[in-house]
Structures are given as C-alpha cells and as structure tokens.
Design an enzyme around this catalytic site. Structure first.
Site, PDB file in Angstrom:
ATOM      1  N   LYS A 201       0.837  -1.209   0.000  1.00 40.83           N
ATOM      2  CA  LYS A 201       0.000   0.000   0.000  1.00 40.83           C
ATOM      3  C   LYS A 201       0.875   1.263   0.000  1.00 40.83           C
ATOM      4  O   LYS A 201       0.645   2.207  -0.756  1.00 40.83           O
ATOM      5  CB  LYS A 201      -0.910  -0.017   1.236  1.00 40.83           C
ATOM      6  CG  LYS A 201      -1.673   1.251   1.486  1.00 40.83           C
ATOM      7  CD  LYS A 201      -2.714   1.497   0.432  1.00 40.83           C
ATOM      8  CE  LYS A 201      -3.302   2.893   0.546  1.00 40.83           C
ATOM      9  NZ  LYS A 201      -4.170   3.235  -0.567  1.00 40.83           N
ATOM     10  N   CYS A 255      -3.602  10.584   1.148  1.00 35.65           N
ATOM     11  CA  CYS A 255      -2.868   9.336   0.862  1.00 35.65           C
ATOM     12  C   CYS A 255      -1.475   9.616   0.311  1.00 35.65           C
ATOM     13  O   CYS A 255      -0.485   9.360   0.979  1.00 35.65           O
ATOM     14  CB  CYS A 255      -3.657   8.490  -0.136  1.00 35.65           C
ATOM     15  SG  CYS A 255      -5.121   7.739   0.599  1.00 35.65           S
TER      16      CYS A 255
HETATM   17  N1  LIG Z   1     -10.124   7.858   1.890  1.00 39.03           N
HETATM   18  C1  LIG Z   1      -9.427   7.159   1.009  1.00 39.03           C
HETATM   19  O1  LIG Z   1      -9.545   7.369  -0.211  1.00 39.03           O
HETATM   20  C2  LIG Z   1      -8.486   6.063   1.456  1.00 39.03           C
HETATM   21  C3  LIG Z   1      -7.959   5.198   0.492  1.00 39.03           C
HETATM   22  C4  LIG Z   1      -7.151   4.157   0.882  1.00 39.03           C
HETATM   23  C5  LIG Z   1      -6.850   4.023   2.244  1.00 39.03           C
HETATM   24  N2  LIG Z   1      -7.355   4.875   3.169  1.00 39.03           N
HETATM   25  C6  LIG Z   1      -7.029   4.634   4.569  1.00 39.03           C
HETATM   26  O2  LIG Z   1      -8.186   4.128   5.235  1.00 39.03           O
HETATM   27  C7  LIG Z   1      -8.185   4.549   6.591  1.00 39.03           C
HETATM   28  C8  LIG Z   1      -9.485   5.256   6.895  1.00 39.03           C
HETATM   29  O3  LIG Z   1      -9.529   6.434   6.109  1.00 39.03           O
HETATM   30  P1  LIG Z   1     -10.866   7.261   5.882  1.00 39.03           P
HETATM   31  O4  LIG Z   1     -10.584   8.175   4.746  1.00 39.03           O
HETATM   32  O5  LIG Z   1     -12.038   6.331   5.815  1.00 39.03           O
HETATM   33  O6  LIG Z   1     -10.922   8.083   7.261  1.00 39.03           O
HETATM   34  P2  LIG Z   1     -12.119   8.994   7.782  1.00 39.03           P
HETATM   35  O7  LIG Z   1     -11.501  10.026   8.634  1.00 39.03           O
HETATM   36  O8  LIG Z   1     -13.017   9.379   6.668  1.00 39.03           O
HETATM   37  O9  LIG Z   1     -12.984   8.000   8.706  1.00 39.03           O
HETATM   38  C9  LIG Z   1     -12.521   7.393   9.843  1.00 39.03           C
HETATM   39  C10 LIG Z   1     -13.695   7.199  10.818  1.00 39.03           C
HETATM   40  O10 LIG Z   1     -13.214   6.466  11.943  1.00 39.03           O
HETATM   41  C11 LIG Z   1     -13.865   6.964  13.099  1.00 39.03           C
HETATM   42  N3  LIG Z   1     -13.080   6.558  14.257  1.00 39.03           N
HETATM   43  C12 LIG Z   1     -11.928   7.093  14.739  1.00 39.03           C
HETATM   44  N4  LIG Z   1     -11.511   6.392  15.809  1.00 39.03           N
HETATM   45  C13 LIG Z   1     -12.400   5.398  16.005  1.00 39.03           C
HETATM   46  C14 LIG Z   1     -12.515   4.339  16.950  1.00 39.03           C
HETATM   47  N5  LIG Z   1     -11.600   4.171  17.902  1.00 39.03           N
HETATM   48  N6  LIG Z   1     -13.573   3.507  16.856  1.00 39.03           N
HETATM   49  C15 LIG Z   1     -14.499   3.663  15.890  1.00 39.03           C
HETATM   50  N7  LIG Z   1     -14.453   4.648  14.965  1.00 39.03           N
HETATM   51  C16 LIG Z   1     -13.412   5.497  15.030  1.00 39.03           C
HETATM   52  C17 LIG Z   1     -13.944   8.454  12.857  1.00 39.03           C
HETATM   53  O11 LIG Z   1     -14.953   9.053  13.667  1.00 39.03           O
HETATM   54  C18 LIG Z   1     -14.270   8.505  11.360  1.00 39.03           C
HETATM   55  O12 LIG Z   1     -15.668   8.539  11.114  1.00 39.03           O
HETATM   56  C19 LIG Z   1      -6.947   5.421   6.765  1.00 39.03           C
HETATM   57  O13 LIG Z   1      -5.886   4.637   7.243  1.00 39.03           O
HETATM   58  C20 LIG Z   1      -6.648   5.880   5.357  1.00 39.03           C
HETATM   59  O14 LIG Z   1      -5.283   6.196   5.169  1.00 39.03           O
HETATM   60  C21 LIG Z   1      -8.173   5.886   2.796  1.00 39.03           C
END
Ligand SMILES: NC(=O)c1ccc[n+]([C@@H]2O[C@H](COP(=O)([O-])OP(=O)(O)OC[C@H]3O[C@@H](n4cnc5c(N)ncnc54)[C@H](O)[C@@H]3O)[C@@H](O)[C@H]2O)c1
Length: 399
Positions: A201, A255
């Site tokens: 990743k 990212c």
């Molecule tokens: N957004 C993208 O396009 C993308 C793509 C690939 C990978 N990622 C990875 O995926 C992961 C999530 O990213 P995202 O964009 O969905 O983040 P985001 O900030 O949109 O969502 C994360 C959610 O997790 C919740 N949260 C935080 N701590 C928590 C806990 N202890 N228990 C339950 N919920 C909790 C937050 O309230 C939030 O709603 C990250 O590691 C990111 O790097 C994101």
C-alpha cells in the site's frame, strides 16, 4: 456471517455498505454519534456518488446497523484514520484504540482485519497487543492486513472490482481473509504476508508521488529554460516506453502526500528517492506561492497600487471538494498572508468556507490583475488567456 467495522468514514462506510449489500450482517461502529445517527436514518455524511443509494437500501433491509460501541461478531475490521504526527511518523493510536475496544469481544475462530493504511509491522504489533490482553486466543483467531486502494468518486465500483492484496500473520489467516472478501470483491484477491501487504500500500502511493515529483521538477527546470513543460512532456511521451505524468501545484490529499512518510520515517537511511520526491512535491507548492508573491511586489512597484489576485482552486485535485493536505489551499493561504494584494479565492466545488470567502470564478477572473491557476477544475479549462493579465498556469489549464 456477521462483520463489525470500526470506523465509518470515506472507506469504512462504503465497504460496510457493500458487504451488507452482498448479504453480510454488518454492524458499523463509529465514535462519532452524529455519524451513527445519520447512517441509521439511511443517510450519509460524506460526498461519494452512489453511496447514498446503497446505504439507504442496506439500512432499510436491516443488513447495516450503526452503533457507537462494538459487540460480538465473526469478523472485525479496523478502518480508522492513520494520519502522521509532527515528525512525519505514522500515528497508529486510532488503530490501537479501535483494537482495544474490540478485544473484549473476540472469540476463538474470529477473523480480525486491519484496512487502515499502516506502517510496516503494524499488524504484527497489533497482534501482540491482542495476545497480551487475551493470551488464550493465541493461534485461535485469524489476523490479516488488507489495504484499500479505491479512488474517491468511484469508490463503489472500485470496491467491488479492484484486485486486493491480503497479508495474514500466517497462511491460515490470509486464507480466512480471502474467503471473507470473496463475498463482495469480484477482483482478484492476492495473498502475501502482512509486512508485504503493508509495504505494498505504501509503495503504491510512493510510486505515484515519485512520478509526480519528476514532472514537478521538470516544470521548474522548464520555467528556467523558457520551455513549455506541457509540450515537452507530450513530446517525450511519444517515446513508446516513456510515460511522464503531469506537473501541478504540488501533491495533496490524505494518501499520496502522507503515506510515503511512513516509509521514510521507518527507513530514513534507505528511502532516499522517496524522501526527495516528498520534498520536491512540497517545494513545488512553495515555488508557486513565491512566484505569485514576487509578481505582486513587482505589480505594486510598477502600478503604485496593490494588485487583485485570483487564486483559482483550493481542493487537492480537480473536480472534488476535498481540501485535505491541499497544495492549492496552502499556496492561497501563503499569498493571503504574505502578498500585498487583494486576494479573490475561487473553488467551484465549495459554496462556503469557514476561513476563505469563496468568489465566483468568472467574477474573480474578470477582476484580477494576476491569476494563479492552482487546480485544473473542469470549469477552468475553457478560458482564453488574457494578455492584459499576468497568469500563472501551474496546473495546465491552457496546455
Ligand atoms: N479515503 C481514502 O480514499 C483512502 C484510500 C485508501 C486508504 N485509506 C485509509 O483508510 C483509513 C481510513 O480512512 P478514511 O478516509 O475512511 O478516514 P475517515 O476520517 O473518513 O474515517 C474514519 C472514521 O473512523 C472513526 N473513528 C476514529 N476512531 C475510532 C474508533 N476508535 N472507533 C471507531 N471509529 C473510530 C472516525 O470518527 C471517522 O468517522 C486510513 O488509514 C486511510 O489512510 C483511505
């Protein structure tokens, strides 16, 4: 089968919804009660095409329920944020606290998956955390890492159709995770180990970063040599084995602008090009800001008044409203605080903003003495360059 997702953001919610659409009984957990309430009403809190329809359908048929606290399930998925700290080190505290919250509910036979982008060896570290708290689960649960690689704006399609890489802490864990994803992923599910999947990743995003840095460096060289960089790249790409990407005002988003640092901070001696690429892309934003600020100084010296500057675009890439780590936002902020100018801020994908006063793009362009094209939004690409203005085409609107 019952799956519990920790984190219902840009990745967690679409994945939970698609799993629920494919017949899995899904519990989505988020610490934010507003997110939970919104989803339980069958609505969504993020902008993503088609997601509203899928969420409405699975909430109405009872396959997706959002909660603020975890409970027992067959599969647990961790999809919480992994930002970086001041020193560019990954902050895995969200992953740790989400894991701690589910530890009491783990039972023999369960599958535990981390989807959050994580530094190498995080899965092994989290496995140790679990087994320290629940030693009786050693060799009784399956643990795997499976990173996400979807493109915002096309998430629902890519979730189901992209290939995925799965890395278990052992072979049985990889196979168990592969069986799980087969319920809703049509793409191929490639099995490896946890470290390789974690590095994969980070490698994907670092690869993009390095290639964009090459284009950004070319753009700076070309400016010095009075060469049109867009024409140059177009011509170089006529070579059958050359494929140079397009330069821009930097690199942003949560990212590509973040993940390479997870490699650099863990392997500072070895990750030379990856680090330079990150620095080059960050420098490009400063270079753009410096150009515009300098032009403002010259304008004032020549015309005896402050110029009007139009900053065209704020988001981190074209045609979205996402400002996370956006170089355009950074450049605009620097121009506002450092240039002696009246600055008009344009972002066609946002109506209002708490810091910036958003102005219509036609109005801003008409009034401006100096125009800084920061994001190649579709609304910008039909402009005809006005020789009466000083224009900086950082993102190729006139290419
Ligand atoms: N957004 C993208 O396009 C993308 C793509 C690939 C990978 N990622 C990875 O995926 C992961 C999530 O990213 P995202 O964009 O969905 O983040 P985001 O900030 O949109 O969502 C994360 C959610 O997790 C919740 N949260 C935080 N701590 C928590 C806990 N202890 N228990 C339950 N919920 C909790 C937050 O309230 C939030 O709603 C990250 O590691 C990111 O790097 C994101």
């Amino acid at each position: 089968m019952k799956a519990l997702f920790m984190g219902l953001g840009y990745i967690g919610l679409p994945t939970a919804a698609v799993a629920a659409k494919n017949g899995i009984d899904v519990i989505g957990v988020d610490i934010n009660p507003d997110v939970v309430d919104t989803i339980n009403r069958g609505e969504i809190h993020i902008v993503e095409p088609l997601l509203d329809k899928v969420v409405k359908e699975v909430v109405e048929n009872g396959n997706l329920k959002a909660k603020t606290k975890p409970e027992e399930a067959d599969v647990f998925l961790i999809v919480v944020p992994t930002p970086f700290k001041q020193n560019h080190r990954a902050d895995i505290s969200y992953v740790e606290s989400a894991t701690k919250a589910v530890i009491p509910f783990l039972r023999p036979g369960n599958l535990f998956i981390i989807e959050s982008t994580s530094p190498v060896m995080t899965t092994e570290k989290i496995a140790r955390l679990i087994f320290k708290a629940r030693p009786e689960l050693k060799n009784k649960i399956y643990i795997a890492y499976c990173p996400e690689r979807v493109l915002s704006g096309n998430v629902i399609y890519e979730l189901e159709n992209n290939d995925r890489v799965i890395g278990g802490i052992n072979e049985e864990s990889s196979k168990k995770a592969q069986e799980f994803y087969k319920h809703f992923v049509k793409g191929q599910l490639h099995i490896s180990n946890a470290r390789t999947a974690e590095m994969c990743k980070l490698t994907e995003n670092s690869s993009r970063d390095v290639q964009i840095a090459f284009a950004n460096e070319l753009s700076i060289i070309c400016e010095k040599a009075a060469i049109n960089v867009w024409e140059l790249i177009d011509l170089a790409n006529k070579h059958p084995r050359v494929n140079i990407l397009q330069p821009g005002s930097g690199v942003g988003g949560h990212c590509i602008a973040v993940d390479p640092w997870f490699i650099v901070s863990d392997f500072p001696e070895q990750a030379q090009i990856i680090k330079r690429a990150r620095e080059t892309n960050d420098y490009k934003a400063d270079w753009c800001a410096n150009k515009v600020i300098e032009a403002c100084n010259q304008f004032e010296a020549k015309h005896n008044r402050e110029p009007i500057v139009a900053c065209m675009g704020l988001s981190f890439k074209p045609d979205i409203d996402d400002l996370r780590e956006s170089p355009a936002k950074y450049i605009t902020s620097r121009i506002i605080s450092e240039a002696r100018a009246q600055v008009l801020v344009v972002e066609p994908n946002i109506k209002t903003h708490k810091t910036f006063n958003i102005v219509d793009h036609n109005e801003a362009y008409k009034k401006a003495d100096i125009v800084a094209w920061l994001v190649r939004h579709k609304q910008f690409i039909n402009y005809k360059e006005d020789k009466g203005k000083e224009e900086f085409d950082f993102c190729g609107v006139y290419k």
